[in-house]
Design a protein around this motif. Structure first.
Motif, short mmCIF file in Angstrom:
data_model
loop_
_atom_site.label_atom_id
_atom_site.label_comp_id
_atom_site.label_asym_id
_atom_site.label_seq_id
_atom_site.Cartn_x
_atom_site.Cartn_y
_atom_site.Cartn_z
N GLY A 1 62.96 10.85 44.29
CA GLY A 1 62.72 9.60 43.59
C GLY A 1 61.52 8.84 44.11
O GLY A 1 61.28 7.69 43.71
N TRP B 1 61.90 -2.10 40.66
CA TRP B 1 62.09 -0.83 41.36
C TRP B 1 63.36 -0.17 40.86
O TRP B 1 64.36 -0.83 40.63
N ASN B 2 63.31 1.16 40.75
CA ASN B 2 64.53 1.89 40.37
C ASN B 2 65.41 2.08 41.60
O ASN B 2 64.94 2.07 42.70
N SER C 1 62.03 -1.68 33.23
CA SER C 1 63.49 -1.69 33.15
C SER C 1 64.00 -2.36 31.88
O SER C 1 64.96 -1.92 31.28
N LYS D 1 59.21 3.60 48.54
CA LYS D 1 59.08 3.95 47.14
C LYS D 1 57.91 4.89 46.86
O LYS D 1 57.92 5.58 45.83
N ALA D 2 56.89 4.90 47.73
CA ALA D 2 55.70 5.70 47.44
C ALA D 2 55.10 6.25 48.72
O ALA D 2 55.25 5.66 49.81
N VAL E 1 57.47 8.14 44.60
CA VAL E 1 56.25 8.31 43.84
C VAL E 1 55.18 8.88 44.76
O VAL E 1 54.78 8.25 45.74
N ILE F 1 56.81 11.63 40.29
CA ILE F 1 58.05 11.27 40.97
C ILE F 1 58.69 12.55 41.49
O ILE F 1 58.97 13.46 40.72
N THR G 1 57.47 4.02 38.07
CA THR G 1 58.93 4.09 38.02
C THR G 1 59.49 3.43 36.79
O THR G 1 60.68 3.55 36.52
N LYS H 1 57.14 -0.90 51.12
CA LYS H 1 57.44 -0.04 49.98
C LYS H 1 56.63 1.25 49.97
O LYS H 1 56.98 2.19 49.25
N ALA I 1 53.41 2.55 42.14
CA ALA I 1 54.82 2.95 42.14
C ALA I 1 55.64 2.12 41.16
O ALA I 1 56.50 2.64 40.46
N ARG I 2 55.37 0.83 41.10
CA ARG I 2 56.10 -0.03 40.16
C ARG I 2 55.82 0.41 38.72
O ARG I 2 56.72 0.46 37.89
#
Length: 311
Positions: free
Chosen positions: A202, A310-311, A299, A167-168, A204, A198, A296, A146, A292-293
């Motif tokens: 998208g 995660w998005n 939810s 993600k990051a 991080v 961000i 983002t 990730k 990152a979690r």
């Protein structure tokens, strides 16, 4: 309340294979430093983000990599000078020790062969190949990647990271490193904390705060003789700021930076102080994936308990 992040560029010989004259002391220190850091992180129960060069997960290869779109000669040192240096080319034993640690470390990517993503000669095809190969090998080890740390902090092809499910990533310190960083913080009284953002892809972006081995050589020796290790003092400054303010204190280093016992003492002093301040305050230690979690977003919220995804 802030948090502390520690990220590592775990590369063994791959961090230097493209240099005309690799620094021998650091090349030979990679395995030693890796093991020392694992022991210290376990002793103080500190999780870190280990960004590992994908090639290290292999236990053998022919050194040709014919299907890899790297420039001519990119793997030459692996085929020549280091042909008989499997300890520099492969590291499944070290990776296994990291994954089996009693500390919940994050396994991240540092590319497959330490290609510099920001260089003009690194085209999109090469960037895709480096990420795809490293993620594929990690998957063989049942690891989901990730986070990404750019080799030599040379940021580029962020769209490729996003396409590959990253993600990051870690970007450069806004205050620089070494003497410049110390001047900005002590003389200009700037904050050492960073704020994740961000980006347009998208992803991080988690900037570094300090490089823990950015103040070396004679200057370090003189400083230690009349005062104390300046990087330990700077790390304490950042840990204290994170313990009282919002933001992230993000330290990074290479395992091969630990070439001598005094380097071990530096890391022990920093981790001991981090452990102390964590016990005294609400300070937390996060990995890059944790950040990152959190950034983002949440939810859903059910029964008063946030569910993060995660998005």
């Amino acid at each position: 309340m802030g948090s502390v992040v520690i990220s590592l560029d775990a590369e063994l010989g791959w961090g230097f294979h493209d240099l005309p004259t690799p620094p021998s002391e650091r090349v030979e220190a990679g395995r030693r430093g890796w093991s020392v850091l694992l022991d210290l992180f376990s002793e103080y129960d500190v999780p870190a983000t280990w960004a590992v060069v994908g090639h290290l997960l292999l236990d053998r290869c022919d050194g040709e990599h014919a299907d890899h779109p790297a420039p001519n000669g990119w793997f030459e040192r692996e085929r020549s000078d280091w042909r008989d240096r499997e300890d520099l080319r492969f590291g499944p034993d070290l990776v296994r020790e990291t994954l089996e640690s009693d500390v919940d470390h994050e396994f991240a990517s540092h590319s497959f062969s330490h290609v510099l993503f920001g260089r003009p000669e690194t085209d999109r095809e090469l960037a895709v190949a480096e990420l795809e190969r490293s993620i594929e090998i990690a998957s063989d080890w049942n690891q989901s990647v990730k986070s990404f740390v750019y080799p030599r902090n040379d940021v580029g092809h962020r769209d490729v990271l996003a396409d590959q499910g990253i993600k990051a990533y870690r970007s450069k310190s806004p205050t620089g490193y070494g003497v410049r960083c110390m001047f900005d913080l002590t003389v200009l009284n700037r904050s050492i904390l960073v704020e994740p953002t961000i980006d347009e892809h998208g992803l991080v972006d988690i900037p570094a705060s300090i490089f823990l081995f950015g103040f070396e050589g004679p200057a370090r020796t003189v400083a230690e003789s009349v005062w104390e290790d300046p990087m330990v003092a700077l790390a304490r400054y950042g840990i204290d700021e994170a313990a009282t303010n919002d933001g992230i204190f993000h330290m990074w280093l290479h395992p091969n930076n630990l070439t001598r016992e005094r380097d071990d003492r530096r890391m022990r002093a920093i981790l001991a102080y981090l452990d102390q301040r964590r016990s005294e305050t609400e300070l937390t230690v996060e990995t890059m994936a944790d950040v990152a979690r959190r950034v983002t977003g949440v939810s859903t919220v059910a029964d008063g308990h946030p569910t993060v995804s995660w998005n």
